[in-house]
Write a protein that holds these residues in place. Structure first.
Motif, PDB file in Angstrom:
ATOM      1  N   VAL A   1       0.860  -1.189   0.000  1.00  0.00           N
ATOM      2  CA  VAL A   1       0.000   0.000   0.000  1.00  0.00           C
ATOM      3  C   VAL A   1       0.894   1.237   0.000  1.00  0.00           C
ATOM      4  N   ASP A   2       0.616   2.158  -0.904  1.00  0.00           N
ATOM      5  CA  ASP A   2       1.414   3.373  -1.044  1.00  0.00           C
ATOM      6  C   ASP A   2       0.454   4.564  -1.101  1.00  0.00           C
ATOM      7  N   MET A   3       0.522   5.413  -0.087  1.00  0.00           N
ATOM      8  CA  MET A   3      -0.330   6.597  -0.064  1.00  0.00           C
ATOM      9  C   MET A   3       0.054   7.539  -1.205  1.00  0.00           C
ATOM     10  N   ASP A   4      -0.931   8.141  -1.849  1.00  0.00           N
ATOM     11  CA  ASP A   4      -0.681   8.987  -3.021  1.00  0.00           C
ATOM     12  C   ASP A   4      -0.254  10.392  -2.594  1.00  0.00           C
ATOM     13  N   ALA A   5       0.974  10.784  -3.034  1.00  0.00           N
ATOM     14  CA  ALA A   5       1.489  12.143  -2.748  1.00  0.00           C
ATOM     15  C   ALA A   5       1.180  12.521  -1.294  1.00  0.00           C
ATOM     16  N   PHE A   6       1.609  11.683  -0.370  1.00  0.00           N
ATOM     17  CA  PHE A   6       1.088  11.683   1.002  1.00  0.00           C
ATOM     18  C   PHE A   6       1.115  13.050   1.680  1.00  0.00           C
ATOM     19  N   TYR A   7       2.291  13.640   1.855  1.00  0.00           N
ATOM     20  CA  TYR A   7       2.368  14.911   2.589  1.00  0.00           C
ATOM     21  C   TYR A   7       1.531  15.984   1.904  1.00  0.00           C
ATOM     22  N   ALA A   8       1.658  16.059   0.566  1.00  0.00           N
ATOM     23  CA  ALA A   8       0.904  17.082  -0.166  1.00  0.00           C
ATOM     24  C   ALA A   8      -0.597  16.826  -0.079  1.00  0.00           C
TER      25      ALA A   8
END
Length: 355
Positions: free
Chosen positions: A9-16
């Motif tokens: 699982v990879d969060m999309d553009a996480f910080y942004a």
């Protein structure tokens, strides 16, 4: 195949994405998570900013030139950690076998899952739905028989995508892929393989094991296995971080006194990467490689860890004074690292074997 069912699982553009979620006025705008200034690097970029070529780890001033309309937001790692913990709580509903790679991505072994869902694909779909509904964020996921393939799969339909590689599809999926998609195949290794006519994974499979071992040593065995979709590495929960570092090669060899700008940039990259960790590093390491490819390291372990990016930078720069080489010696590479990680509050006994 080993019969495992692995989800990456990879969060999309996480910080942004967290910034856009929490500040509605940022939605739809090119958001760059970074401090402004020529010594700063990009922590994350929204997909609107990526459209202009802005990428993580890019020097902030370059990002600003590529996207003059970018909205710069200083990073807030305390908030990102809190969101990351909420994502992990969702993972834990499905499995205890979770191996975080950073705040925004993790491997999950769902060979057996807690919720009784029939397939790994349904587990991944449910996790993505729960993240979307409960946290108002999107995640991409890859489902495959092992970690290597699941990580490639999670990137296949980004952002907000799900891709599944069934065991019977592994060979056909890998065959046309560029060799550069294999973990560990950097620019130099890729160029070496391409010179041999090995541009794709399918072409790489034609090389016998002994030939790969002759060319690449121990990594040759790994290349041989990955080209065939073999990866027996298990998901390891709570794997402790041993070190975090960033290094780069100079465009041309430089004198020791000329390495300061690079060391400042590398210290910032390392500091930002370390903010993803809940544990604290107590050892700072400076790495240099001479024009003759000789590696030199200097380190400092203090009772108190560096408390800020500037403090890490100053320690790394002070280690330059301990290099003690011929003033005419030139260097081709520099690196800054953090090691000797401990849990917060754990006593810092002096290490007998500093990095």
């Amino acid at each position: 195949m080993n019969g495992r069912k692995i989800v990456h699982v990879d969060m999309d553009a996480f910080y942004a994405s967290v910034e856009q979620r929490d500040s509605p006025e940022l939605r739809g705008k090119p958001v760059v998570v970074a401090w402004r200034g020529k010594r700063s690097v990009v922590c994350a970029a929204s997909y609107e900013a990526r459209h202009f070529g802005v990428r993580s780890a890019m020097v902030a001033t370059h990002a600003e030139r590529l996207c003059p309309e970018a909205v710069f937001v200083p990073p807030d790692f305390t908030r990102y950690r809190a969101v990351s913990r909420a994502v992990r709580e969702i993972f834990l509903r499905h499995t205890d076998l979770i191996e975080p790679l950073s705040l925004d991505e993790a491997y999950l072994d769902v060979t057996e899952n807690k919720t009784g869902l029939a397939t790994a694909t349904k587990v991944a779909s449910t996790i993505r739905q729960q993240i979307r509904e409960e946290l108002s964020l999107t995640a991409s996921a890859g489902v495959a028989p092992n970690k290597f393939l699941s990580k490639i799969a999670s990137d296949w339909r980004k952002p907000n995508g799900l891709f599944v590689i069934q065991p019977a599809e592994v060979a056909s999926f890998l065959t046309p892929l560029p060799v550069g998609r294999i973990p560990g195949v950097g620019k130099v290794t890729e160029e070496k393989l391409v010179r041999l006519g090995m541009r794709t994974v399918g072409e790489l499979r034609t090389l016998p094991l002994n030939e790969l071992q002759r060319m690449f040593g121990r990594y040759g065995q790994r290349l041989y296995e990955l080209a065939r979709g073999i990866d027996e590495n298990p998901v390891v929960p709570n794997r402790p971080t041993k070190s975090i570092s960033a290094e780069d090669t100079f465009e041309q060899d430089v004198l020791l006194a000329e390495t300061e700008p690079m060391i400042r940039r590398l210290a910032e990259k390392t500091w930002l990467a370390s903010r993803k960790e809940s544990r604290i590093a107590r050892t700072v390491v400076l790495k240099l490689k001479t024009a003759e490819f000789r590696v030199m390291t200097r380190s400092q372990t203090a009772p108190e860890p560096p408390a800020s990016q500037e403090e890490l930078t100053q320690i790394a720069l002070s280690l330059l004074q301990k290099v003690g080489t011929d003033p005419g010696q030139r260097f081709r590479l520099a690196g800054v690292g953090l090691g000797n990680f401990r849990d917060p509050g754990e006593s810092a006994e002096p290490s007998l074997f500093p990095l």
